[in-house]
Scaffold this active site. Sequence first.
Site, PDB file in Angstrom:
ATOM      1  N   ASP A   1      45.000 -19.896   4.124  1.00 19.38           N
ATOM      2  CA  ASP A   1      43.711 -20.256   3.530  1.00 19.38           C
ATOM      3  C   ASP A   1      44.063 -21.267   2.430  1.00 19.38           C
ATOM      4  O   ASP A   1      44.469 -20.905   1.332  1.00 19.38           O
ATOM      5  CB  ASP A   1      43.111 -18.956   2.963  1.00 19.38           C
ATOM      6  CG  ASP A   1      41.839 -19.140   2.161  1.00 19.38           C
ATOM      7  OD1 ASP A   1      41.530 -20.273   1.762  1.00 19.38           O
ATOM      8  OD2 ASP A   1      41.168 -18.124   1.923  1.00 19.38           O
TER       9      ASP A   1
ATOM     10  N   ARG B   1      52.197 -17.723   8.804  1.00 16.64           N
ATOM     11  CA  ARG B   1      51.508 -17.891  10.096  1.00 16.64           C
ATOM     12  C   ARG B   1      50.086 -18.383   9.942  1.00 16.64           C
ATOM     13  O   ARG B   1      49.521 -19.002  10.841  1.00 16.64           O
ATOM     14  CB  ARG B   1      51.504 -16.573  10.896  1.00 16.64           C
ATOM     15  CG  ARG B   1      50.682 -15.498  10.233  1.00 16.64           C
ATOM     16  CD  ARG B   1      50.425 -14.283  11.079  1.00 16.64           C
ATOM     17  NE  ARG B   1      49.680 -13.318  10.286  1.00 16.64           N
ATOM     18  CZ  ARG B   1      48.362 -13.309  10.119  1.00 16.64           C
ATOM     19  NH1 ARG B   1      47.607 -14.191  10.753  1.00 16.64           N
ATOM     20  NH2 ARG B   1      47.771 -12.431   9.347  1.00 16.64           N
TER      21      ARG B   1
ATOM     22  N   HIS C   1      44.151 -23.741   7.238  1.00 15.03           N
ATOM     23  CA  HIS C   1      42.708 -23.889   7.437  1.00 15.03           C
ATOM     24  C   HIS C   1      41.897 -23.874   6.144  1.00 15.03           C
ATOM     25  O   HIS C   1      42.357 -23.416   5.102  1.00 15.03           O
ATOM     26  CB  HIS C   1      42.193 -22.787   8.387  1.00 15.03           C
ATOM     27  CG  HIS C   1      42.624 -21.408   7.987  1.00 15.03           C
ATOM     28  ND1 HIS C   1      43.745 -20.793   8.532  1.00 15.03           N
ATOM     29  CD2 HIS C   1      42.110 -20.521   7.102  1.00 15.03           C
ATOM     30  CE1 HIS C   1      43.873 -19.582   8.000  1.00 15.03           C
ATOM     31  NE2 HIS C   1      42.903 -19.401   7.117  1.00 15.03           N
ATOM     32  N   ILE C   2      40.665 -24.373   6.295  1.00 13.08           N
ATOM     33  CA  ILE C   2      39.668 -24.331   5.224  1.00 13.08           C
ATOM     34  C   ILE C   2      38.447 -23.636   5.823  1.00 13.08           C
ATOM     35  O   ILE C   2      37.956 -24.064   6.886  1.00 13.08           O
ATOM     36  CB  ILE C   2      39.291 -25.772   4.786  1.00 13.08           C
ATOM     37  CG1 ILE C   2      40.527 -26.532   4.289  1.00 13.08           C
ATOM     38  CG2 ILE C   2      38.193 -25.752   3.726  1.00 13.08           C
ATOM     39  CD1 ILE C   2      40.295 -28.037   4.121  1.00 13.08           C
ATOM     40  N   TYR C   3      37.966 -22.565   5.203  1.00 13.60           N
ATOM     41  CA  TYR C   3      36.758 -21.897   5.716  1.00 13.60           C
ATOM     42  C   TYR C   3      35.546 -22.812   5.498  1.00 13.60           C
ATOM     43  O   TYR C   3      35.498 -23.567   4.518  1.00 13.60           O
ATOM     44  CB  TYR C   3      36.546 -20.557   5.008  1.00 13.60           C
ATOM     45  CG  TYR C   3      37.536 -19.488   5.456  1.00 13.60           C
ATOM     46  CD1 TYR C   3      37.283 -18.717   6.588  1.00 13.60           C
ATOM     47  CD2 TYR C   3      38.729 -19.290   4.782  1.00 13.60           C
ATOM     48  CE1 TYR C   3      38.195 -17.756   7.011  1.00 13.60           C
ATOM     49  CE2 TYR C   3      39.654 -18.327   5.208  1.00 13.60           C
ATOM     50  CZ  TYR C   3      39.377 -17.565   6.323  1.00 13.60           C
ATOM     51  OH  TYR C   3      40.279 -16.606   6.756  1.00 13.60           O
TER      52      TYR C   3
ATOM     53  N   CYS D   1      50.645 -12.666   6.043  1.00  6.44           N
ATOM     54  CA  CYS D   1      50.446 -14.102   6.306  1.00  6.44           C
ATOM     55  C   CYS D   1      51.739 -14.839   6.045  1.00  6.44           C
ATOM     56  O   CYS D   1      52.287 -15.491   6.921  1.00  6.44           O
ATOM     57  CB  CYS D   1      49.312 -14.620   5.442  1.00  6.44           C
ATOM     58  SG  CYS D   1      47.761 -13.946   6.026  1.00  6.44           S
TER      59      CYS D   1
END
Length: 283
Positions: free
Chosen positions: A183, A180, A221-223, A160
């Site tokens: 989280d 790239r 991003h946020i899950y 990542c």
Amino acid sequence: MKQYLELCQRIVDDGVWIENKRTNKRCLTVVNADLTFDVANNQFPLITTRKSFWKSAIAELLGYIRGYDNAADFRALGTKTWDMNANDNLAWLNNPHRKGEDDMGRVYGVQGRSWQKPDGSTIDQLRKIVDNLSEGIDDRGEILTFYNPGEFDMGCLRPCMHTHTFSLLGDTLHLTSYQRSCDVPLGLNFNQVQVYTLLALMAQITGKKPGQAYHKIINAHIYEDQLPLLRDVQLTRTPFASPKLIINPKIKSLEDLETWVTMDDFEVIGYEHHEAIKYPFSV
Ligand SMILES: Nc1nc(=O)c2c([nH]1)NC[C@@H]1CN(c3ccc(C(=O)N[C@@H](CCC(=O)O)C(=O)O)cc3)CN21
Ligand SMILES: O=c1ccn([C@H]2C[C@H](O)[C@@H](COP(=O)(O)O)O2)c(=O)[nH]1
């Protein structure tokens, strides 16, 4: 800390829901984020709006520096962060390249320390960078990259945070790190500690002054299962001032990092934080 909270808020306000096939979850996503850490003035970017397990993050970094390819070696250093990706990911468990329990394959540090050439020999990218910087050389290609598309199928996860570029201006060392995929609630909490610590360590072992660390993120991003905790708990808290990172001054070479250094050689002073938040982890 302010930069981190602003990125979280930006994702909450402007993020787009994207379906992720690998994890089977939706992620609230933005692209393009830039963070800067002031290593020169020891502004350690540790999250204060929840308890951060910073030793785990530095243990991960040390494992990458050593070229580890096994979650058991990471555990011995003090972090369990690779257990799930090495042992609980169905695609990797079924991959014929997997050598058994805890194997991570040709990921991160393996590429950094022994990138395979077509003739069978290997390249130690980190050794070359340390040697050059120690002699005051910046050839404008002091690049440590873990991103090897030819061997993606031989590892449990594509890197990542995949590339670190070092730049020498006079006797001050700077670092630009590229990520790239990020989280933000779990990974970034560790990754910003790692970017900061990598510059601090590299400056120390090459005899340079640490300057600024620039952290460039593409997909942040946020899950979906993390969103309520981030938005309704973490983002309602007021941050504390940055703590300081103290590194044992006896660490003077790459060999020191490879051999005797442990988490006891790192100390954080002045860390005031809110209570821990346990975020869901997606494999
Ligand atoms: N979905 C996902 N997010 C990540 O951040 C991530 C991956 N996968 N796979 C590879 C590595 C492993 N990383 C991890 C794995 C676990 C934690 C974690 O559970 N952190 C907890 C506690 C850690 C501890 O107790 O040491 C935390 O609260 O920060 C953090 C980063 C970062 N990377
Ligand atoms: O250092 C790391 C390692 C991993 N992550 C996160 C980013 C993503 O959520 C997953 C990797 O999934 P991909 O499908 O390969 O993008 O792990 C991180 O934030 N930091």
